[in-house]
Every structure is written in C-alpha cells, then in structure tokens.
Design a protein around this motif. Structure first.
Motif, PDB file in Angstrom:
ATOM      1  N   LEU B 492       0.839  -1.200   0.000  1.00  0.00           N
ATOM      2  CA  LEU B 492       0.000   0.000   0.000  1.00  0.00           C
ATOM      3  C   LEU B 492       0.874   1.250   0.000  1.00  0.00           C
ATOM      4  N   TYR B 493       1.937   1.206   0.793  1.00  0.00           N
ATOM      5  CA  TYR B 493       2.801   2.375   0.910  1.00  0.00           C
ATOM      6  C   TYR B 493       3.525   2.635  -0.405  1.00  0.00           C
ATOM      7  N   LEU B 494       4.148   1.608  -0.944  1.00  0.00           N
ATOM      8  CA  LEU B 494       4.949   1.810  -2.153  1.00  0.00           C
ATOM      9  C   LEU B 494       4.078   2.191  -3.344  1.00  0.00           C
ATOM     10  N   SER B 495       2.848   1.667  -3.369  1.00  0.00           N
ATOM     11  CA  SER B 495       2.001   1.985  -4.516  1.00  0.00           C
ATOM     12  C   SER B 495       1.435   3.399  -4.410  1.00  0.00           C
ATOM     13  N   SER B 496       1.590   4.008  -3.242  1.00  0.00           N
ATOM     14  CA  SER B 496       1.049   5.360  -3.089  1.00  0.00           C
ATOM     15  C   SER B 496       2.053   6.431  -3.506  1.00  0.00           C
ATOM     16  N   ILE B 497       3.252   6.001  -3.835  1.00  0.00           N
ATOM     17  CA  ILE B 497       4.277   6.968  -4.248  1.00  0.00           C
ATOM     18  C   ILE B 497       3.824   7.691  -5.519  1.00  0.00           C
ATOM     19  N   ARG B 498       3.974   9.021  -5.539  1.00  0.00           N
ATOM     20  CA  ARG B 498       3.568   9.776  -6.732  1.00  0.00           C
ATOM     21  C   ARG B 498       4.770   9.953  -7.647  1.00  0.00           C
ATOM     22  N   PRO B 499       4.602   9.636  -8.917  1.00  0.00           N
ATOM     23  CA  PRO B 499       5.730   9.689  -9.851  1.00  0.00           C
ATOM     24  C   PRO B 499       6.424  11.051  -9.845  1.00  0.00           C
ATOM     25  N   ILE B 500       5.633  12.096  -9.761  1.00  0.00           N
ATOM     26  CA  ILE B 500       6.207  13.439  -9.838  1.00  0.00           C
ATOM     27  C   ILE B 500       7.223  13.660  -8.725  1.00  0.00           C
ATOM     28  N   ASN B 501       6.980  13.042  -7.576  1.00  0.00           N
ATOM     29  CA  ASN B 501       7.865  13.256  -6.436  1.00  0.00           C
ATOM     30  C   ASN B 501       9.189  12.531  -6.554  1.00  0.00           C
ATOM     31  N   VAL B 502       9.158  11.395  -7.234  1.00  0.00           N
ATOM     32  CA  VAL B 502      10.397  10.609  -7.255  1.00  0.00           C
ATOM     33  C   VAL B 502      11.181  10.785  -8.536  1.00  0.00           C
ATOM     34  N   LEU B 503      10.500  11.179  -9.624  1.00  0.00           N
ATOM     35  CA  LEU B 503      11.217  11.254 -10.895  1.00  0.00           C
ATOM     36  C   LEU B 503      11.848  12.617 -11.127  1.00  0.00           C
ATOM     37  N   GLN B 504      11.260  13.636 -10.533  1.00  0.00           N
ATOM     38  CA  GLN B 504      11.832  14.972 -10.667  1.00  0.00           C
ATOM     39  C   GLN B 504      13.196  14.949  -9.994  1.00  0.00           C
TER      40      GLN B 504
END
Lengths: 106, 886
Positions: B492-504
């Motif tokens: 649940l935690y890992l799937s909640s990661i938002r792409p914008i937050n980690v790819l920027q």
C-alpha cells in the motif's frame, strides 16, 4: 500472407464499399442487409480490432452526433496493405470459383 | 424528457462502459447508443432496452476470458520481476526468507501438533453418532467445566426411556495387578459393558467381540500383555489371577484376588484415541465385586458420578440436537434436587473429546484444549514480529525502488497493479520460506522431540502427519496469511508513491511518516525482546528461589516404600534392625508427592466444615522429617487414645479455624469428617506437603489412623543410598513374595521437580532467544541498507577529515537512541508484567531491581555488535573506492 477468415474478408469489403462512412454501426447495417442476417456488434468489432492491429485497416476519430449521445465515431479505412490483401484474395477466389460452373451450365 | 427517453438507461450505460475495453470505450458506447436509438425508433423503447441489456450479457464471457489471459500474463511478469529483485537484493532476501522460514517452522510444528491431537478417534465407523455424556459442575473454576463422567444409572435410564438412542455403554476405570510367575504386574483398563464393541470400533486380535464381555470374570488383554503372560501360546480361554484394587475404607484398601478367563486379545492399533487401556473387564464382574463389597454400592448413587463414563450411539447423527433438548428432563430424573442448580448433563461427540472441554477425571489419553490454549498466541506473536522485519526492510528499500514505481506509474500502471506486484513478491518470499520451513521441520522435529522436557511430558510432534495431504492446505494458508500480513503495508505504501515526487531530479521520496512507522515497528520488536528477557530473568530468579526453598521438611536421605498388604508396624520394626537405617515412620502419602487427600474438619462454632489436606502418620513422622512442633505435643505411644482421636494441625489450619495463637487451640475438640470428635494436641510449623510450590501452603490436619498407612518412610545414613537399594528387595521378600518392592527416593522427586523447572526455562529461553534473533535480523537489514545508501556521504566526510570513530558514531547513533528510548518504556512494562504474573505464586522471592537494566544492557550490547559490524566496515573503507566513479 495473412489468412483471412470469411468474416474478416467480408468486413474488409464492407469498409471499402462504405468509404468515408465506414464505422461500426454502418458496417453492421451494410452487412446485415447484404447478407440478410443480423450481425452482432461483437461479431464486427472483434475482427475489426484484429485487422486494425495487423495493419489492414486504419482508424480515425470522426464527428460526434447527438444520436450517439455525444460520442464520436471511429471511422475505418483500408490501408495499402489491406487493399493488396483483398486483391490477392480476389485472385484466389476467382481461381477457386472458376471450376464451379454455376446453376445454368450444370 | 423526450431526449432522456431516447438514450439507454444510465445504469446500463455505466455497466456496459465498465465491461468494454478501455481504449475504445466511448466510441463503442456511442455505437451501441446509435443502434439503441434505431431499435427504439423502429420498434419501441422497451425492446431497445432489452436489446441493450442483452448486449451486456453477451459481452461478459469474452471479458472473462480476456481477463484470465491477461492476468496469466501479468503474473508471469510479476514472478519474473520478483525473482530479479530477490536475486538483486541478496541480503534483504536472505534475512526475510530465513526469518519467515523460522517463524513458519514454528507455525507448522504447531499445526502438526494440533492436527495430530484433533485427529483422534477417527477410526470409529459410527463416529458421527457416538456421543459421550458428561456432567458439568459449577463447583470447579473457570478452566474446568465438569466431570467427564456421569452417575452409573444414567445409561440404563436412557436405554429405557429414550427412543433416540440405539445403544449405550458404561465404562469404569479399573486398576489392578496380574499375579504372574511370582510377581505382580500392574494393569490398568476399564470395566466395560458388552455393548462396548457395538459402539466403539476397537478390533480384536482373537476372540469373539460379541460375547467376550458377557460373562463375569471375563477379561480382554492387549497384545503386549498376552505376550508377557502366555508367550507363544494362545491365550484364549486361559485363566489369569487378577487382583483388583477396590475402594479405600477405614480398614485400608480393599482388594480381591480372583481368577479371570481371557476371552479375547485386543489388537494393537496405531489409531489415536482418547481411550487408552491395557485390558477390558466385563461389567458384570463389577456388579459381582460390588456384591462382594470390594466397591461401595456405586451403581445407584449420585455421589459416584465421577466414576462412570457413558457413551451413547444415536439412531441418526441429527438426533444429537433432539437429545440435547431432552437433557433438562433427564437431569430432573437423575440429579438430586439439591444439586440441580450446580450440575447438568452435556453431550460431546467422540471426535471432539480430545482438545475439547477441560473435564475432570478424563480417561487416560485425553488432552484438553486448555493445555494448548496459549500456543496459537505464541505463534501469532512470532509471526507478527517476523512480518515487522519484512515491513521495516521493505520500507527501507523503498528508497531504492521508488524510481521504478514512479516509472511504472508514468507508463500507465494502475495502483492496484503495483499492489499486486508487491503482494506477489511477498507471497513468493513466504512461499520459498514455507518450503524451507518444511525442510526445517523435518530436521528440527527429531531434535525437539529429543529434548528432555518433551520426552518426559510426552509432547512429541508426530512427523507422520507430514504424509497427510490435507495438512499442506493448512501450510499454504499459513504462508498466504504471512504474505498478506507482511506484504500489505509495504504494498500500500509503495504503490502510493507519486511519480512526480520521485522522478523529478533532486527530489527524494517524502514520507517521514513512514520513517516513523519503521521506527515504531523496530521499537515494538526490541520492546518485546526486552520484556521477554526481563520476564525470563524474573522467572529464573523464581525457580532458583524455589529450588533452594526451605520447605520446613527434610526430605534428603529418605526412601518411601509402598506397603501394599504388608503390615506396616512389623515391617518397620524389622527394618529398624538395619544399621544403615536411622529412622522409620509411616504415612498415608509420600510427603511432597501427596497433597491429594482432603477431609473436613469443623469447629463446633462453625456451620460449614472446612475441607483441608489430610495426612495420616505415625508418632515418628515429625522427628523423621524434622518438622518443627511449635505448640503442644506429638502423638505418643503412651496415649492409646491418640489413634484416630487426636489431631495435629499446621499454622494455616489454626488460622482458618479461627484461633489466634497455636497455644489457644491445644486441647480444643473439633468435629472430624463424619462426626467423630478429635482433640487438638499439637501445632506444627507450616511445611510444604506438595512438590509444587505454586500454591500457598494450605490448612492441614495430621491424624494417626493406622489403616491409612501406605508408606514406610525410611531415613538412611548419608551416602548409603546404594546399600539401601540393595537391601530393600531382600527384606521385602520376607514379607511379600508376590509383589516386587515399590519404593521411591524423596530426593529424586525433588530433583525431578528441579529438572521440570529447568525444562520450562529452557523452552522459554529458546523462544526468547528467537524473538531477539528476529529483532537483530531486522536491525542488521536496516543497517546494511542505510549504510549502503550513505556510502558516498561517508566518503566525502572522510575526505573532509572525519575520523573513523566519528563516522561510526554518526551511523550508529539513531539505532542506539531508538533502543534506549524503547528501553525507557519497556523496562517498567517488563517489571510490571512480571510482578503481575508473580503475584499468582504464593511462594516467591523479592524481585531484584537490577534485572531490567541488565536486560537493557544485554540487548544494547547485542545491538551494538550488530550495528557496529556494518558501520565499522563502512567507515574504514578508503574514500577513494567509494568516490572514484564521480
């Protein structure tokens, strides 16, 4: 060369015949009248998708009408590959049919 | 309105929309709507709607097929990804798989153990129709529901009056010994009615089961006994001399010695049952023995409800409900009115007897659910702790995997797919762990079964259960549960990661709240570790205290000889002639082994008599065992009136009888048992009459009633144990040539007690060690990951002049802090928990205040070693190696 099923062949021909108006409902109507039997939506849509994937037909998004609840049409047209395939099938069919004389000459 | 009427119903549109392939959903919906309108125009709306709904139904099968095809593909992909991640993160995988495998091993062992016990009495053909009737009794505590027995006259009453019952069988325990070639061989079994074999499917090796129990003095013996008594001969219709032990009365234990005809040999069976017996004696024998006065008249008396087992065979399995409804009526007919509010009858199916209700006087071979009550909780605790590790490590790893998830989401992964990916990963890990655990079980169970405690208490785990295919369903369920517990939160935690937050670029993952989760889970692990260490250390202190407790009774150098039929007085006089014998006394029970006989005593001022522990001893007993007399006098030779007319009490008894000082009660007349007057002549200091020190020393009365003298307590000279062992059989022969001498050394009893305590400690220590090991595993994984992430930082720090010790401190600080803070909460908790548990024991030492800090230091030391091993390694690496690539 891809082997076309009878149904796929008929759909390709319908797309050709309907020209700019070839979308699912018109194809269904056209085939239903020509063949005097009711075609279901799925019976046309599924082969169409396969033909599209294989690159024999192309699709473009058409206009939306109120009749469709404001949703646009998907207009199909034959690609060059599709036309060549039909051409080849005609030759095959003519060869195959040539030995069958027909009712009057039997 | 008119426009609305022309489109298909909204719910149908929505439904169809859900079913259609996503990319062309709107176009197709448009197509359908167009067709709908056409039908509506040419025919009517109703037909059109019907057609529209039909389209939905038509779409379903192809959709289903599609989804199956796709999920197979997806799962294949998930498995591939999982395998890659497992191989890429070897430490993570190793820690998780080992931890999960160990905890699953424990679960599997528990499953095997419980299934093994649940799986008893399955061999009876009519098992769904066989019920045992038992008597509930509110006079017991919360954990015992009643007697496994009923009064004897219940079965005949049911046979007469109840059409639901096809057959019934009464059993009564039988103890005795077979006199064979000059020696007596103990034998235990049941008196059984002849319907025994009609109801229960025990097989006979030889003999006719329809008639074997018909006649008086018929006996069926087990194969083993048949071999002992008759060797290769056919035992059928041969006779054996059986001595049946009857009721105990004023005159002593009654015995009968009669010839019995062997009418059958019971086949040995591998099947598990709650009825273990070596022989069956016909019930008609019991009736004649009662006639001879060996037993009291038990058959029509409610008082003997604790003796007779009643099994019934119902007409159909469904009749159990009907019989249950009839029970109140039956109770009215059977139970005396004054006991109706305290007792009632209840049914239990024969398969539910083991691991079922905890009943008193259960047949040998029965295990009640209370005995295994705590085990599942222990398993759950261990599983949760291991799953915490998985969660902690997964979250730690999320730093590395967040980019992958970001990319997956960017190219169109849905959240549910990512959740499934991670669940698939955790399932695969727990499945590998399950397979490892199965191997562990095969390897560990023999070791476990070999432990002294396990062997002594017959708690072995039956490995044959591994052959039963049904058990693997349980195993897979366990693995599945474990994978959900461990994998759901990380997924649940890992799937909640938002792409914008980690790819920027430049942005790491946010999620300090998840750092907290990690820390909380780690402190729970270490907290539980510390609490369990503290509790174990307190228990160790308690057991130590018990082992060295001053019992107020000297039992070293004492051997107790069972008197059987020998006259105790003559035996005593004879034995005193031996030079190694320092003293002999006679008693009804072996001190420390006893504590089971109770009799009532009443002060004339009281209405209700007090039931207290009873012992009958002779005048030498107190001296022989060094028991201190604090008031009055001992039994004496000169007062012949002492026999049965005087009583010595302990301090507790003085208290409960309402006297303030021992001196006050001396000379008072009390009412004993069935209205005999006894005079108090002395008061002894409280001494422990039981081996187990869990309970307080209760009130006790000591009388001199020679009929109850069962044992001679012989005090021998120190160091002469071997001589006594050789001497006893010799002298015994002069008194009794049939029976072998039966003796036990009191110090052996005490030693056995110490061993059983150490055994409990050993198992608890293993469990505790396991908990700590899991916590350390998790810590190790965490440290490995975080130091790995900070390798470059360490390099730069070192280049800029940071010392090794400084770096190690920097890297280890947060963990040590976490453990110390956990300790602040865990130490008092551990202390309070131990205190609460120790409250239950009357005899306990003062709790040492030093134990909690010791536990903290111990854990801290282990943690420092674990953390240090990784951080020092990271700190001494030459910065050149870590920074070169940049």
């Amino acid at each position: 060369m891809k082997t076309l099923s009878r149904r796929e062949e008929q759909i390709l021909l319908a797309v050709w015949a309907l020209k700019e108006d070839a979308y699912l409902v018109s194809i269904k109507k056209y085939l239903s009248t020509v063949m005097k039997q009711n075609w279901t939506v799925g019976a046309i849509h599924k082969p169409l998708r396969i033909l599209e994937k294989a690159g024999y037909v192309d699709a473009s998004i058409g206009e939306a009408t109120a009749k469709r609840g404001g949703r646009s049409k998907k207009i199909y047209s034959l690609t060059k590959k599709g036309i060549m395939l039909l051409e080849e099938y005609r030759k095959i069919n003519e060869t195959l049919w040539s030995s069958f004389p027909g009712m009057e000459t039997r | 309105m008119s426009k609305n009427k022309k489109s298909p119903p909204l719910f149908a549109q929505r439904l169809l929309g859900k079913l259609l392939p996503g990319s062309e959903r709107y176009i197709l919906l448009g197509d359908y709507e167009e067709l709908y309108r056409e039908i509506a125009d040419t025919r009517n709306h109703f037909t059109a709607t019907l057609w529209y709904l039909l389209q939905i139904v038509i779409t379903l099968p192809s959709l289903f097929l599609d989804s199956v095809l796709w999920s197979v593909n997806m799962v294949k992909n998930y498995l591939k990804i999982t395998l890659r991640t497992l191989l890429k993160n070897k430490i993570f995988s190793l820690i998780n798989i080992t931890g999960l495998a160990l905890s699953i091993t424990i679960c599997l062992m528990i499953v095997i153990y419980i299934r093994d016990w649940r799986n008893t009495d399955q061999f009876h053909v009519n098992k769904d129709r066989i019920y045992r009737i038992y008597t509930t009794d509110t006079r017991f505590g919360w954990d015992v529901h009643g007697w496994a027995t009923t009064p004897a006259y219940l079965a005949p009453h049911l046979d007469r009056s109840n059409p639901n019952i096809e057959n019934s069988c009464r059993l009564r325990m039988m103890f005795g010994s077979v006199l064979h070639k000059g020696s007596a061989i103990g034998i235990a079994g049941f008196f059984a009615e002849s319907s025994f074999f009609d109801i229960l499917d025990f097989q006979l090796f030889s003999g006719d089961d329809s008639t074997a129990l018909d006649n008086p003095n018929s006996i069926l013996i087990s194969e083993e006994y048949a071999l002992t008594f008759f060797g290769d001969e056919d035992p059928l219709n041969k006779t054996i001399l059986l001595e049946v032990i009857g009721a105990i009365s004023k005159e002593g234990v009654r015995r009968s010695r009669e010839e019995f005809t062997v009418t059958g040999v019971i086949k040995d069976t591998d099947e598990k049952t709650h009825l273990n017996f070596n022989c069956l004696v016909s019930f008609s024998t019991l009736e004649s023995l009662i006639g001879e006065g060996l037993f009291d008249n038990e058959l029509d008396d409610w008082k003997y409800k604790s003796r007779y087992y009643t099994y019934v065979l119902l007409n159909t399995p469904d009749n159990a409900k009907m019989l249950e409804n009839q029970l109140p009526e039956i109770e009215k007919a059977i139970i005396p009115e004054e006991d109706l509010d305290k007792n009632s009858f209840a049914l239990q199916n024969i398969c539910d007897i083991n691991l079922g209700k905890n009943l008193s006087n259960a047949t040998p071979g029965t295990k009640s659910s209370i005995d295994v009550f705590f085990i599942p909780f222990l398993a759950a605790l261990i599983v949760f702790l291991v799953c915490f590790n998985y969660i902690i490590l997964s979250i730690a790893r999320s730093l590395k995997r967040s980019k992958e998830i970001g990319l997956r989401k960017t190219v169109g992964s849905k959240r549910i797919q990512i959740i499934l990916l991670f669940l698939c990963e955790s399932f695969m890990i727990s499945f590998i762990a399950l397979i490892t655990a199965c191997l562990f079980v095969l390897w560990l169970v023999p070791v476990f079964n070999g432990l002294d405690v396990i062997e002594n208490t017959k708690q072995q785990i039956n490995l044959e259960m591994m052959m039963d295919p049904g058990i693997y369903l349980d195993f897979i369920l366990i693995a599945f549960a474990v994978s959900i517990i461990a994998g759901l939160y990380p997924a649940l935690y890992l799937s909640s990661i938002r792409p914008i937050n980690v790819l920027q670029s430049g942005k790491g993952i946010r999620g300090s709240s998840h750092l907290y989760t990690r820390k909380i889970l780690m402190s729970i692990q270490f907290g539980i570790s510390m609490i369990s260490i503290i509790m174990i250390m307190y228990f160790n202190q308690l057991f130590d205290y018990w082992s060295n407790y001053d019992r107020g009774i000297a039992v070293d150098n004492i051997v107790n000889v069972f008197m059987n039929d020998v006259n105790p007085e003559t035996f005593k006089n004879e034995i005193l002639k031996n030079s190694n014998v320092m003293g002999v006394s006679l008693s009804s029970e072996i001190p420390l082994y006893g504590g089971n006989a109770y009799k009532s005593l009443k002060n004339s001022r009281m209405d209700e008599p007090i039931s207290m522990y009873y012992s009958s001893v002779d005048r030498d007993f107190l001296n022989n065992f060094d028991i201190e007399l604090i008031a009055g006098r001992n039994f004496s030779n000169e007062y012949s009136a002492d026999i049965g007319k005087t009583v010595i009490l302990n301090q507790q008894a003085v208290k409960v009888l309402g006297f303030n000082s021992p001196e006050e009660i001396i000379g008072k007349v009390l009412v004993y048992s069935d209205n005999t007057d006894v005079t108090v002549i002395g008061v002894v200091k409280d001494f422990t009459y039981r081996l187990y020190l869990e309970n307080e020393i209760g009130p006790m009365m000591i009388l001199q009633e020679p009929v109850y003298f069962n044992y001679a307590n012989i005090r021998y000279a120190t160091g002469k144990k071997e001589e006594i062992k050789a001497f006893l059989p010799e002298i015994w022969k002069e008194f009794d040539e049939f029976h072998k001498v039966n003796y036990s050394f009191s110090e052996d009893a005490q030693e056995e007690y110490s061993t059983s305590l150490t055994g409990t400690m050993t198992i608890s220590a293993y469990a505790c060690g396991f908990v700590i090991l899991i916590a350390l595993f998790g810590l190790l994984g965490m440290v490995v990951y975080t130091t790995e992430l900070r390798v470059k930082e360490i390099g730069i720090r070192k280049v800029l002049g940071s010392s090794i010790s400084g770096t190690v401190y920097l890297l280890s600080r947060s963990y040590i802090k976490l453990i110390v803070f956990t300790g602040v909460a865990a130490l008092p908790t551990g202390y309070i928990c131990s205190d609460l548990i120790l409250q239950f024991f009357a005899i306990r030492p003062d709790m040492s205040i030093l134990i909690p800090p010791t536990a903290l230091l111990f854990i801290l030391l282990l943690a420092i070693i674990t953390v240090g091993s990784q951080t020092i390694k990271a700190a001494i690496v030459n910065p050149v190696n870590t920074l070169r690539e940049e």
